[in-house]
Write a protein that holds these residues in place. Structure first.
Motif, short mmCIF file in Angstrom:
data_model
loop_
_atom_site.label_atom_id
_atom_site.label_comp_id
_atom_site.label_asym_id
_atom_site.label_seq_id
_atom_site.Cartn_x
_atom_site.Cartn_y
_atom_site.Cartn_z
N LYS A 6 50.45 60.70 71.42
CA LYS A 6 51.73 61.39 71.62
C LYS A 6 52.69 60.50 72.42
O LYS A 6 53.88 60.42 72.11
N GLN A 7 52.19 59.86 73.45
CA GLN A 7 53.02 58.99 74.27
C GLN A 7 53.53 57.79 73.46
O GLN A 7 54.71 57.43 73.57
N ILE A 8 52.67 57.22 72.63
CA ILE A 8 53.08 56.09 71.78
C ILE A 8 54.14 56.55 70.77
O ILE A 8 55.11 55.83 70.52
N GLU A 9 53.97 57.74 70.23
CA GLU A 9 54.95 58.27 69.27
C GLU A 9 56.32 58.41 69.94
O GLU A 9 57.36 58.07 69.36
N ILE A 11 57.37 56.69 72.57
CA ILE A 11 57.84 55.34 72.85
C ILE A 11 58.46 54.72 71.59
O ILE A 11 59.52 54.08 71.66
N LYS A 12 57.84 54.93 70.46
CA LYS A 12 58.39 54.41 69.20
C LYS A 12 59.70 55.12 68.85
O LYS A 12 60.66 54.48 68.41
N GLU A 13 59.76 56.43 69.06
CA GLU A 13 60.97 57.19 68.74
C GLU A 13 62.16 56.74 69.56
O GLU A 13 63.28 56.62 69.05
N ASP A 15 62.89 53.95 70.69
CA ASP A 15 63.40 52.63 70.32
C ASP A 15 64.75 52.77 69.60
O ASP A 15 65.58 51.87 69.64
N LYS A 16 64.98 53.93 69.00
CA LYS A 16 66.23 54.19 68.27
C LYS A 16 67.45 54.14 69.18
O LYS A 16 68.57 53.97 68.71
N LYS A 18 68.33 51.89 71.02
CA LYS A 18 68.88 50.54 70.97
C LYS A 18 69.94 50.38 69.88
O LYS A 18 70.71 49.43 69.89
#
Length: 194
Positions: A6-9, A11-13, A15-16, A18
């Motif tokens: 969940k935390q990685i998801e 973190i990836k989300e 990124d948007k 930027k």
């Protein structure tokens, strides 16, 4: 493992963020700033300028606020502070975005970040007042270094700038004193119109 995923998801989300470009340009530059750069800069400003807060603040909480305050713009988009057609306040759209994006995290982390985001938006605590002061100061530094930057580009006058920036006083009288002086210098230099 489920918690980590969940935390990685999340973190990836995020990124948007930027890819969300603001109207203001980097200091002494023609390149528009993105929301990630803005948030990082505010965190650095808070760390360096914390001693000027009107009241004792919890620097970690302030830094969390400024790092997450614009994450909602992934869904809601950036609203230019001087936009005459859409109010630059906490909207239902932003709250929905906060719940969706922070909701990717494990429950207690999601709750913490939503609460911090809401506290920042309300601007009623010492931490939130100082965080908001940083958020209002950074674009002023940018526009003053860029010969009026977005003020000139979008026809923003002294009164509009003054009215939006006076919120800085709630977080730091010292920084407000500097801000007021800088705004007046911009008028004297002709880069901010009366």
């Amino acid at each position: 493992m489920e918690r980590l995923l969940k935390q990685i998801e999340f973190i990836k989300e995020i990124d948007k963020i930027k890819f969300i470009f603001r109207k203001t340009k980097l200091i002494s530059s023609n390149r528009n700033e993105n929301d990630a750069e803005h948030s990082w800069h505010l965190a650095m400003m808070a760390m360096v300028l914390a001693e000027h807060a009107n009241e004792p603040i919890d620097l970690l909480r302030v830094m969390k606020m400024v790092l997450i305050h614009d994450i909602v713009e992934i869904d809601a988009g950036d609203i230019f502070i001087y936009d005459a057609t859409k109010n630059h306040t906490n909207t239902e759209e932003e709250l929905k975005a906060a719940k969706r994006i922070f909701g990717l995290l494990p429950e207690e982390q999601a709750q913490e970040l939503i609460a911090l985001w809401e506290e920042f938006e309300a601007g009623e605590t010492a931490d939130a007042r100082f965080a908001k002061a940083m958020d209002r100061l950074e674009p002023l530094l940018q526009n003053s270094s860029n010969n009026g930057g977005t003020w000139n580009e979008f026809g923003v006058n002294y009164q509009k700038v003054y009215d939006k920036k006076k919120l800085i006083k709630n977080g730091s009288e010292t920084i407000w004193e500097y801000t007021e002086k800088l705004i007046n210098e911009c008028v004297e230099q002709g880069i901010l119109k009366r």
